[in-house]
Design an enzyme around this catalytic site. Structure first.
Site, PDB file in Angstrom:
ATOM      1  N   ASN A 128      38.092  41.313  45.804  1.00 14.42           N
ATOM      2  CA  ASN A 128      39.478  41.658  45.488  1.00 14.42           C
ATOM      3  C   ASN A 128      40.128  40.480  44.766  1.00 14.42           C
ATOM      4  OD1 ASN A 128      40.743  39.845  47.555  1.00 14.42           O
ATOM      5  ND2 ASN A 128      39.554  41.157  48.913  1.00 14.42           N
ATOM      6  N   ASP A 129      41.393  40.623  44.425  1.00 11.32           N
ATOM      7  CA  ASP A 129      42.075  39.645  43.578  1.00 11.32           C
ATOM      8  C   ASP A 129      42.613  38.420  44.301  1.00 11.32           C
ATOM      9  OD1 ASP A 129      41.721  40.795  41.118  1.00 11.32           O
ATOM     10  OD2 ASP A 129      43.516  42.060  41.264  1.00 11.32           O
TER      11      ASP A 129
END
Ligand code: CTP
Ligand code: CA
Length: 237
Positions: free
Chosen positions: A34-35
Protein backbone atom coordinates in the site's frame (compact mmCIF):
# COMPACT_ATOMS: atom_id res chain seq x y z
CA UNK A 1 0.66 5.12 37.34
CA UNK A 2 3.42 7.43 38.47
CA UNK A 3 3.45 10.87 36.99
CA UNK A 4 5.34 11.27 33.73
CA UNK A 5 6.76 14.77 33.79
CA UNK A 6 9.81 16.93 33.17
CA UNK A 7 11.77 17.49 29.97
CA UNK A 8 12.23 13.74 29.38
CA UNK A 9 8.85 12.34 30.47
CA UNK A 10 9.48 9.06 28.64
CA UNK A 11 12.87 8.39 30.25
CA UNK A 12 13.08 4.71 31.19
CA UNK A 13 9.91 3.92 29.23
CA UNK A 14 9.84 1.31 26.51
CA UNK A 15 8.03 2.40 23.41
CA UNK A 16 7.12 0.14 20.50
CA UNK A 17 6.14 1.82 17.23
CA UNK A 18 5.16 0.18 13.96
CA UNK A 19 5.71 2.00 10.69
CA UNK A 20 5.32 1.54 6.96
CA UNK A 21 3.22 -0.66 4.73
CA UNK A 22 3.37 -4.43 4.91
CA UNK A 23 4.37 -6.47 1.87
CA UNK A 24 2.34 -9.57 1.12
CA UNK A 25 4.19 -11.78 -1.35
CA UNK A 26 2.65 -13.68 -4.20
CA UNK A 27 5.83 -15.18 -5.58
CA UNK A 28 9.57 -14.37 -5.28
CA UNK A 29 9.27 -11.14 -7.30
CA UNK A 30 5.69 -9.94 -6.85
CA UNK A 31 3.74 -8.60 -3.93
CA UNK A 32 0.78 -6.59 -2.71
CA UNK A 33 1.46 -3.47 -0.65
CA UNK A 34 0.00 0.00 0.00
CA UNK A 35 1.00 3.66 -0.16
CA UNK A 36 2.20 4.04 3.43
CA UNK A 37 5.58 5.82 3.53
CA UNK A 38 6.35 5.19 7.20
CA UNK A 39 6.83 8.92 7.79
CA UNK A 40 4.25 9.21 10.58
CA UNK A 41 5.77 6.25 12.43
CA UNK A 42 9.27 7.67 11.96
CA UNK A 43 8.13 11.06 13.30
CA UNK A 44 6.58 9.38 16.34
CA UNK A 45 9.78 7.42 16.94
CA UNK A 46 11.96 10.52 16.67
CA UNK A 47 9.67 12.43 18.99
CA UNK A 48 9.60 9.61 21.58
CA UNK A 49 13.36 9.38 21.50
CA UNK A 50 13.61 13.12 22.13
CA UNK A 51 11.36 12.64 25.16
CA UNK A 52 13.81 10.08 26.53
CA UNK A 53 12.15 6.79 25.53
CA UNK A 54 13.83 3.52 24.68
CA UNK A 55 12.31 3.10 21.21
CA UNK A 56 11.82 -0.04 19.16
CA UNK A 57 10.59 0.61 15.64
CA UNK A 58 9.03 -2.33 13.84
CA UNK A 59 9.33 -1.45 10.17
CA UNK A 60 7.64 -2.83 7.12
CA UNK A 61 8.31 -1.25 3.70
CA UNK A 62 9.10 2.46 4.13
CA UNK A 63 10.41 5.34 2.02
CA UNK A 64 13.82 6.29 3.30
CA UNK A 65 15.76 5.24 6.38
CA UNK A 66 14.42 5.22 9.95
CA UNK A 67 15.56 7.97 12.34
CA UNK A 68 18.79 7.44 14.27
CA UNK A 69 18.92 6.34 17.88
CA UNK A 70 16.12 3.79 17.77
CA UNK A 71 16.20 0.00 17.67
CA UNK A 72 14.91 -1.16 14.28
CA UNK A 73 13.25 -4.53 13.76
CA UNK A 74 12.26 -5.42 10.19
CA UNK A 75 8.97 -7.15 9.58
CA UNK A 76 7.91 -7.48 5.98
CA UNK A 77 4.45 -9.02 6.10
CA UNK A 78 1.52 -8.65 8.50
CA UNK A 79 2.27 -12.11 9.90
CA UNK A 80 5.90 -11.16 10.57
CA UNK A 81 4.82 -7.89 12.13
CA UNK A 82 2.35 -9.78 14.33
CA UNK A 83 5.20 -11.95 15.68
CA UNK A 84 7.57 -9.01 16.12
CA UNK A 85 4.97 -6.98 18.01
CA UNK A 86 3.26 -9.65 20.12
CA UNK A 87 6.57 -11.06 21.37
CA UNK A 88 7.50 -7.58 22.69
CA UNK A 89 4.16 -6.29 24.02
CA UNK A 90 4.59 -7.76 27.53
CA UNK A 91 7.66 -5.60 28.14
CA UNK A 92 6.35 -2.44 26.54
CA UNK A 93 4.93 0.71 28.17
CA UNK A 94 3.51 2.38 25.04
CA UNK A 95 2.51 0.77 21.76
CA UNK A 96 1.85 3.02 18.77
CA UNK A 97 0.48 1.28 15.69
CA UNK A 98 1.14 3.66 12.83
CA UNK A 99 1.83 0.91 10.27
CA UNK A 100 -0.56 0.26 7.42
CA UNK A 101 -1.08 -3.46 7.81
CA UNK A 102 -2.54 -5.27 4.80
CA UNK A 103 -5.94 -6.71 5.66
CA UNK A 104 -5.39 -9.62 3.25
CA UNK A 105 -2.53 -11.66 1.87
CA UNK A 106 -2.38 -14.10 -1.05
CA UNK A 107 -3.72 -17.48 0.09
CA UNK A 108 -0.67 -19.19 -1.36
CA UNK A 109 2.86 -17.96 -1.86
CA UNK A 110 4.40 -19.57 -4.95
CA UNK A 111 7.99 -20.64 -4.49
CA UNK A 112 8.89 -19.90 -8.11
CA UNK A 113 7.88 -17.02 -10.35
CA UNK A 114 4.34 -17.44 -11.62
CA UNK A 115 3.98 -18.02 -15.35
CA UNK A 116 1.34 -16.25 -17.34
CA UNK A 117 -1.58 -18.39 -18.38
CA UNK A 118 -5.25 -17.76 -19.08
CA UNK A 119 -6.82 -14.40 -20.03
CA UNK A 120 -8.28 -14.03 -16.58
CA UNK A 121 -6.69 -14.87 -13.28
CA UNK A 122 -8.42 -14.69 -9.92
CA UNK A 123 -6.21 -14.18 -6.91
CA UNK A 124 -7.38 -15.78 -3.71
CA UNK A 125 -6.70 -13.67 -0.61
CA UNK A 126 -7.06 -14.58 3.04
CA UNK A 127 -7.42 -12.31 6.09
CA UNK A 128 -4.32 -11.32 7.99
CA UNK A 129 -4.22 -11.33 11.77
CA UNK A 130 -5.25 -7.99 13.27
CA UNK A 131 -2.33 -6.98 15.47
CA UNK A 132 -4.03 -4.07 17.23
CA UNK A 133 -7.02 -6.30 18.01
CA UNK A 134 -4.69 -8.96 19.40
CA UNK A 135 -3.05 -6.39 21.71
CA UNK A 136 -6.49 -5.23 22.90
CA UNK A 137 -7.59 -8.81 23.53
CA UNK A 138 -4.34 -9.54 25.39
CA UNK A 139 -4.86 -6.51 27.63
CA UNK A 140 -8.43 -7.56 28.29
CA UNK A 141 -7.42 -11.11 29.17
CA UNK A 142 -4.78 -9.77 31.60
CA UNK A 143 -7.30 -7.48 33.28
CA UNK A 144 -9.73 -10.40 33.62
CA UNK A 145 -7.03 -12.43 35.39
CA UNK A 146 -6.38 -9.56 37.77
CA UNK A 147 -3.34 -8.32 35.87
CA UNK A 148 -0.88 -9.43 38.54
CA UNK A 149 2.76 -8.91 37.60
CA UNK A 150 1.94 -7.85 34.08
CA UNK A 151 2.63 -4.58 32.33
CA UNK A 152 -0.29 -3.29 30.37
CA UNK A 153 0.89 -0.90 27.73
CA UNK A 154 -0.87 2.30 26.82
CA UNK A 155 -2.03 1.65 23.25
CA UNK A 156 -2.37 4.21 20.47
CA UNK A 157 -4.04 2.96 17.29
CA UNK A 158 -4.38 4.66 13.93
CA UNK A 159 -7.24 4.82 11.49
CA UNK A 160 -6.90 5.98 7.91
CA UNK A 161 -10.40 6.71 6.70
CA UNK A 162 -12.38 8.33 3.96
CA UNK A 163 -15.90 9.48 4.76
CA UNK A 164 -17.36 9.27 8.26
CA UNK A 165 -13.98 9.41 10.03
CA UNK A 166 -15.31 9.96 13.54
CA UNK A 167 -17.73 7.06 13.51
CA UNK A 168 -15.20 4.61 12.05
CA UNK A 169 -12.45 5.78 14.40
CA UNK A 170 -14.57 5.47 17.55
CA UNK A 171 -15.78 2.08 16.44
CA UNK A 172 -12.15 0.91 16.01
CA UNK A 173 -11.14 2.40 19.37
CA UNK A 174 -13.84 0.42 21.16
CA UNK A 175 -13.48 -2.80 19.19
CA UNK A 176 -9.69 -2.92 19.50
CA UNK A 177 -9.68 -1.50 23.06
CA UNK A 178 -7.13 1.25 22.31
CA UNK A 179 -6.49 4.04 24.78
CA UNK A 180 -6.31 6.59 21.97
CA UNK A 181 -6.92 6.45 18.26
CA UNK A 182 -5.41 8.85 15.75
CA UNK A 183 -7.63 9.26 12.73
CA UNK A 184 -6.82 10.87 9.46
CA UNK A 185 -9.06 11.46 6.51
CA UNK A 186 -6.74 10.36 3.73
CA UNK A 187 -8.92 12.03 1.11
CA UNK A 188 -7.89 15.50 2.41
CA UNK A 189 -4.96 17.30 0.75
CA UNK A 190 -1.96 17.45 3.09
CA UNK A 191 -3.06 14.41 5.07
CA UNK A 192 -2.11 10.79 5.10
CA UNK A 193 0.06 8.63 2.89
CA UNK A 194 3.39 9.88 1.60
CA UNK A 195 3.09 13.54 2.61
CA UNK A 196 5.34 15.34 5.12
CA UNK A 197 2.29 16.91 6.75
CA UNK A 198 -0.81 15.51 8.37
CA UNK A 199 -4.22 16.56 9.65
CA UNK A 200 -5.34 14.22 12.40
CA UNK A 201 -8.01 13.97 15.03
CA UNK A 202 -7.32 12.12 18.24
CA UNK A 203 -10.14 10.21 19.95
CA UNK A 204 -10.44 8.61 23.34
CA UNK A 205 -13.24 6.72 25.09
CA UNK A 206 -15.20 9.91 25.60
CA UNK A 207 -14.98 11.01 21.96
CA UNK A 208 -12.89 13.73 20.31
CA UNK A 209 -9.83 14.66 22.36
CA UNK A 210 -8.06 16.97 19.90
CA UNK A 211 -8.51 18.01 16.28
CA UNK A 212 -5.03 18.96 15.13
CA UNK A 213 -4.55 21.44 12.29
CA UNK A 214 -2.42 20.84 9.21
CA UNK A 215 1.19 20.59 10.42
CA UNK A 216 4.35 18.60 9.88
CA UNK A 217 4.17 14.95 10.85
CA UNK A 218 6.88 15.67 13.40
CA UNK A 219 4.83 18.44 15.06
CA UNK A 220 1.74 16.21 15.01
CA UNK A 221 3.83 13.43 16.59
CA UNK A 222 4.88 15.74 19.44
CA UNK A 223 1.22 16.59 20.13
CA UNK A 224 0.18 12.93 20.02
CA UNK A 225 2.89 12.08 22.57
CA UNK A 226 1.82 14.96 24.77
CA UNK A 227 -1.74 13.61 24.80
CA UNK A 228 -0.65 10.00 25.35
CA UNK A 229 1.66 10.97 28.23
CA UNK A 230 -1.04 13.10 29.87
CA UNK A 231 -3.56 10.29 29.75
CA UNK A 232 -1.15 7.54 30.73
CA UNK A 233 -0.23 9.52 33.85
CA UNK A 234 -3.75 10.47 34.88
CA UNK A 235 -5.27 8.27 37.64
CA UNK A 236 -8.18 7.33 35.37
CA UNK A 237 -5.85 5.61 32.88
N1 CTP B 1 -4.16 -2.96 12.18
C1 CTP B 1 -3.45 -4.03 12.67
N2 CTP B 1 -3.52 -5.24 12.02
C2 CTP B 1 -4.27 -5.39 10.91
C3 CTP B 1 -5.01 -4.29 10.41
C4 CTP B 1 -4.92 -3.08 11.07
O1 CTP B 1 -2.77 -3.89 13.69
N3 CTP B 1 -4.30 -6.58 10.31
C5 CTP B 1 -4.07 -1.69 12.91
C6 CTP B 1 -3.41 -0.57 12.14
O2 CTP B 1 -2.00 -0.56 12.38
C7 CTP B 1 -4.07 0.67 12.72
C8 CTP B 1 -5.46 0.18 13.10
O3 CTP B 1 -5.38 -1.25 13.19
O4 CTP B 1 -3.43 1.11 13.89
C9 CTP B 1 -6.55 0.54 12.15
O5 CTP B 1 -6.26 0.11 10.86
P1 CTP B 1 -7.35 0.25 9.75
O6 CTP B 1 -6.88 -0.36 8.47
O7 CTP B 1 -7.82 1.69 9.73
O8 CTP B 1 -8.54 -0.62 10.41
P2 CTP B 1 -9.16 -2.03 10.08
O9 CTP B 1 -9.57 -2.62 11.38
O10 CTP B 1 -8.26 -2.84 9.23
O11 CTP B 1 -10.49 -1.66 9.32
P3 CTP B 1 -10.77 -1.27 7.77
O12 CTP B 1 -9.49 -1.39 6.99
O13 CTP B 1 -11.83 -2.22 7.34
O14 CTP B 1 -11.27 0.16 7.82
CA1 CA C 1 -7.37 -2.15 7.23
Amino acid sequence: VELLAGPRPLAGRRVLITAGGTIERLDPVRYITNDSSGKMGFALAESARGLGADVTLVCARTDGPPPPGVRVVSAESAEEMYEAVMSRVPETDFVVKAAAVADYRPARRQSSKMKKGPEQLTLELVRNPDILQAIGDWKQAGAAEGGAGRRTPFVVGFAAETGDTERYALDKLKRKRCDLIVANDVSQAGAGFGTDTNIVSVYGDEGLVAALPLQSKRAAADRIWQLAIERASSPAA
